[in-house]
Design a protein around this motif. Structure first.
Motif, PDB file in Angstrom:
ATOM      1  N   VAL A  68       0.836  -1.201   0.000  1.00  0.00           N
ATOM      2  CA  VAL A  68       0.000   0.000   0.000  1.00  0.00           C
ATOM      3  C   VAL A  68       0.873   1.253   0.000  1.00  0.00           C
ATOM      4  CG1 VAL A  68      -1.699   1.321   1.340  1.00  0.00           C
ATOM      5  CG2 VAL A  68      -1.932  -1.168   1.109  1.00  0.00           C
ATOM      6  N   GLN A  69       1.947   1.232   0.761  1.00  0.00           N
ATOM      7  CA  GLN A  69       2.852   2.385   0.816  1.00  0.00           C
ATOM      8  C   GLN A  69       3.472   2.670  -0.544  1.00  0.00           C
ATOM      9  OE1 GLN A  69       5.567   1.323   3.966  1.00  0.00           O
ATOM     10  NE2 GLN A  69       3.875   0.904   5.375  1.00  0.00           N
ATOM     11  N   ILE A  70       3.877   1.625  -1.254  1.00  0.00           N
ATOM     12  CA  ILE A  70       4.453   1.809  -2.591  1.00  0.00           C
ATOM     13  C   ILE A  70       3.411   2.393  -3.538  1.00  0.00           C
ATOM     14  CG2 ILE A  70       5.416   0.616  -4.601  1.00  0.00           C
ATOM     15  CD1 ILE A  70       6.728  -1.354  -2.681  1.00  0.00           C
ATOM     16  N   PHE A  71       2.191   1.868  -3.481  1.00  0.00           N
ATOM     17  CA  PHE A  71       1.124   2.386  -4.331  1.00  0.00           C
ATOM     18  C   PHE A  71       0.859   3.859  -4.046  1.00  0.00           C
ATOM     19  CE2 PHE A  71      -0.801  -1.959  -5.264  1.00  0.00           C
ATOM     20  CZ  PHE A  71      -0.484  -1.886  -6.610  1.00  0.00           C
ATOM     21  N   LEU A  72       0.773   4.219  -2.764  1.00  0.00           N
ATOM     22  CA  LEU A  72       0.464   5.603  -2.407  1.00  0.00           C
ATOM     23  C   LEU A  72       1.555   6.567  -2.858  1.00  0.00           C
ATOM     24  CD1 LEU A  72      -1.054   5.213   1.181  1.00  0.00           C
ATOM     25  CD2 LEU A  72      -2.245   5.876  -0.914  1.00  0.00           C
ATOM     26  N   ILE A  73       2.814   6.146  -2.726  1.00  0.00           N
ATOM     27  CA  ILE A  73       3.915   7.036  -3.108  1.00  0.00           C
ATOM     28  C   ILE A  73       4.029   7.158  -4.624  1.00  0.00           C
ATOM     29  CG2 ILE A  73       6.434   7.279  -3.074  1.00  0.00           C
ATOM     30  CD1 ILE A  73       6.384   6.104  -0.249  1.00  0.00           C
ATOM     31  N   TYR A  74       3.873   6.044  -5.328  1.00  0.00           N
ATOM     32  CA  TYR A  74       4.070   6.068  -6.784  1.00  0.00           C
ATOM     33  C   TYR A  74       2.838   6.610  -7.512  1.00  0.00           C
ATOM     34  CZ  TYR A  74       5.221   4.539 -11.513  1.00  0.00           C
ATOM     35  OH  TYR A  74       5.478   4.502 -12.863  1.00  0.00           O
ATOM     36  N   TYR A  75       1.662   6.065  -7.196  1.00  0.00           N
ATOM     37  CA  TYR A  75       0.450   6.480  -7.893  1.00  0.00           C
ATOM     38  C   TYR A  75      -0.244   7.647  -7.189  1.00  0.00           C
ATOM     39  CZ  TYR A  75       0.916   2.075 -10.438  1.00  0.00           C
ATOM     40  OH  TYR A  75       1.392   1.052 -11.216  1.00  0.00           O
ATOM     41  N   GLY A  76      -0.266   7.621  -5.858  1.00  0.00           N
ATOM     42  CA  GLY A  76      -0.983   8.653  -5.123  1.00  0.00           C
ATOM     43  C   GLY A  76      -0.370  10.038  -5.271  1.00  0.00           C
ATOM     44  N   LEU A  77       0.950  10.129  -5.082  1.00  0.00           N
ATOM     45  CA  LEU A  77       1.592  11.443  -5.163  1.00  0.00           C
ATOM     46  C   LEU A  77       1.615  11.983  -6.586  1.00  0.00           C
ATOM     47  CD1 LEU A  77       4.579  11.038  -2.664  1.00  0.00           C
ATOM     48  CD2 LEU A  77       2.387  12.169  -2.317  1.00  0.00           C
ATOM     49  N   GLY A  78       1.416  11.108  -7.574  1.00  0.00           N
ATOM     50  CA  GLY A  78       1.351  11.572  -8.955  1.00  0.00           C
ATOM     51  C   GLY A  78       0.185  12.512  -9.201  1.00  0.00           C
ATOM     52  N   GLN A  79      -0.833  12.458  -8.342  1.00  0.00           N
ATOM     53  CA  GLN A  79      -1.972  13.361  -8.479  1.00  0.00           C
ATOM     54  C   GLN A  79      -1.611  14.794  -8.096  1.00  0.00           C
ATOM     55  OE1 GLN A  79      -5.387  11.803  -6.403  1.00  0.00           O
ATOM     56  NE2 GLN A  79      -4.980   9.702  -7.058  1.00  0.00           N
ATOM     57  N   PHE A  80      -0.483  14.960  -7.415  1.00  0.00           N
ATOM     58  CA  PHE A  80      -0.053  16.294  -6.993  1.00  0.00           C
ATOM     59  C   PHE A  80       1.127  16.775  -7.847  1.00  0.00           C
ATOM     60  CE2 PHE A  80      -1.823  14.051  -3.347  1.00  0.00           C
ATOM     61  CZ  PHE A  80      -2.803  14.939  -2.936  1.00  0.00           C
ATOM     62  N   ARG A  81       1.111  16.368  -9.111  1.00  0.00           N
ATOM     63  CA  ARG A  81       2.228  16.716  -9.999  1.00  0.00           C
ATOM     64  C   ARG A  81       2.501  18.221 -10.072  1.00  0.00           C
ATOM     65  NH1 ARG A  81       3.044  14.768 -16.314  1.00  0.00           N
ATOM     66  NH2 ARG A  81       4.853  16.099 -16.756  1.00  0.00           N
ATOM     67  N   PRO A  82       1.484  19.089 -10.246  1.00  0.00           N
ATOM     68  CA  PRO A  82       1.786  20.536 -10.297  1.00  0.00           C
ATOM     69  C   PRO A  82       2.488  21.033  -9.034  1.00  0.00           C
ATOM     70  CG  PRO A  82      -0.440  20.112 -11.082  1.00  0.00           C
ATOM     71  CD  PRO A  82       0.050  18.833 -10.470  1.00  0.00           C
ATOM     72  N   ASN A  83       2.037  20.555  -7.871  1.00  0.00           N
ATOM     73  CA  ASN A  83       2.659  20.991  -6.619  1.00  0.00           C
ATOM     74  C   ASN A  83       4.097  20.497  -6.526  1.00  0.00           C
ATOM     75  OD1 ASN A  83      -0.397  20.199  -6.157  1.00  0.00           O
ATOM     76  ND2 ASN A  83       0.001  21.962  -4.857  1.00  0.00           N
ATOM     77  N   LEU A  84       4.310  19.237  -6.929  1.00  0.00           N
ATOM     78  CA  LEU A  84       5.655  18.671  -6.877  1.00  0.00           C
ATOM     79  C   LEU A  84       6.580  19.364  -7.874  1.00  0.00           C
ATOM     80  CD1 LEU A  84       4.751  14.882  -6.551  1.00  0.00           C
ATOM     81  CD2 LEU A  84       5.672  16.374  -4.765  1.00  0.00           C
ATOM     82  N   GLN A  85       6.041  19.734  -9.025  1.00  0.00           N
ATOM     83  CA  GLN A  85       6.847  20.478 -10.000  1.00  0.00           C
ATOM     84  C   GLN A  85       7.219  21.851  -9.461  1.00  0.00           C
ATOM     85  OE1 GLN A  85       4.263  20.240 -13.451  1.00  0.00           O
ATOM     86  NE2 GLN A  85       5.590  18.720 -14.427  1.00  0.00           N
ATOM     87  N   ALA A  86       6.282  22.480  -8.764  1.00  0.00           N
ATOM     88  CA  ALA A  86       6.567  23.799  -8.188  1.00  0.00           C
ATOM     89  C   ALA A  86       7.656  23.714  -7.124  1.00  0.00           C
ATOM     90  CB  ALA A  86       5.290  24.389  -7.589  1.00  0.00           C
ATOM     91  N   LEU A  87       7.701  22.584  -6.412  1.00  0.00           N
ATOM     92  CA  LEU A  87       8.719  22.381  -5.377  1.00  0.00           C
ATOM     93  C   LEU A  87      10.013  21.806  -5.938  1.00  0.00           C
ATOM     94  CD1 LEU A  87       6.444  20.867  -2.562  1.00  0.00           C
ATOM     95  CD2 LEU A  87       7.433  23.175  -2.620  1.00  0.00           C
ATOM     96  N   GLY A  88      10.006  21.473  -7.221  1.00  0.00           N
ATOM     97  CA  GLY A  88      11.195  20.893  -7.845  1.00  0.00           C
ATOM     98  C   GLY A  88      11.442  19.450  -7.469  1.00  0.00           C
ATOM     99  N   LEU A  89      10.368  18.725  -7.088  1.00  0.00           N
ATOM    100  CA  LEU A  89      10.511  17.338  -6.635  1.00  0.00           C
ATOM    101  C   LEU A  89       9.909  16.329  -7.607  1.00  0.00           C
ATOM    102  CD1 LEU A  89       9.617  17.778  -2.851  1.00  0.00           C
ATOM    103  CD2 LEU A  89      11.892  17.477  -3.846  1.00  0.00           C
TER     104      LEU A  89
END
Length: 229
Positions: A68-89
């Motif tokens: 579940v942790q792998i799924f949440l990090i790989y697929y779940g955080l992908g939904q926050f792509r604009p935020n992650l791009q803004a943070l450079g992550l």
């Protein structure tokens, strides 16, 4: 019946995934150990501001499946792509390799911090007090007295955690990484011979863990020579 000829044919193909398996395990264990030491030491504080967030982190990662942790990090955080791009992550979370590393690192850090926390608390109270009486600072006492003794006590339990992480790397195949298990799944889809493929993959994991167990036994003997017999 297992076909020995087919077994010998697929074994080298599965070994090709071994470097990725070892890389996933090595990096996550190293980073997880460093993080676990920090978390274990922070939990020795009496300040609830430090302790409770760490306990919450440990509870979450110990109480939920690694899958579940792998799924949440790989697929779940992908939904926050604009935020992650803004943070450079975004470069970090778009790669399945680094997502697997993050999940494995956080998972092993949670378990290992509890192992180390218990080991640190089991160090006899008189030893730090004696070190302080000799004029050692708290930092030197921690580095020269407390941590070496705690690590010796924690080694057997920590060895089990390393073995669990080796086996946990097999879950990286669900996010497209072709380590040993990922290659095994590809071979099964091509040959439809799951028995031989999984026996070969299991033999590889068994060999890795046997080497780790022997290395940890030798390290334990070196650290506690009085227990050689």
């Amino acid at each position: 019946m297992i076909d020995p000829g087919f077994f010998l044919e697929i074994f080298p193909k599965l070994v090709a995934g071994l470097p990725l398996t070892l890389k996933l395990c090595g990096i996550s264990v190293l980073l997880g150990f460093v993080l676990a030491v920090v978390l274990a030491l922070a939990q020795q504080s009496e300040n609830a501001f430090f302790v409770w967030p760490i306990r919450a982190f440990v509870s979450v990662f110990r109480g939920t499946p690694l899958l579940v942790q792998i799924f949440l990090i790989y697929y779940g955080l992908g939904q926050f792509r604009p935020n992650l791009q803004a943070l450079g992550l975004w470069w970090l979370f778009r790669e399945p390799f680094w997502c697997a590393i993050i999940a494995l690192t956080l998972n092993t850090a949670a378990y290992s911090s509890e192992i180390l926390r218990g080991a640190i608390r089991n160090v006899p109270r008189g030893l730090p007090e004696a070190a302080s009486a000799l004029g050692l600072s708290r930092l030197l006492t921690l580095r020269l007295v407390v941590l070496p003794l705690a690590l010796r006590q924690a080694l057997p339990a920590y060895g089990n955690e390393i073995i669990l992480i080796v086996k946990g790397t097999s879950l990286a195949s669900i996010i497209t990484l072709t380590e040993v298990t990922g290659l095994a799944q590809e071979l099964i889809s091509q040959t439809y011979r799951a028995m031989e493929v999984f026996v070969a993959a299991g033999a590889i994991y068994l060999l890795i863990n046997f080497i780790i167990v022997r290395a940890l036994e030798l390290l334990e003997i070196k650290l506690t020579p009085y227990r050689k017999r």
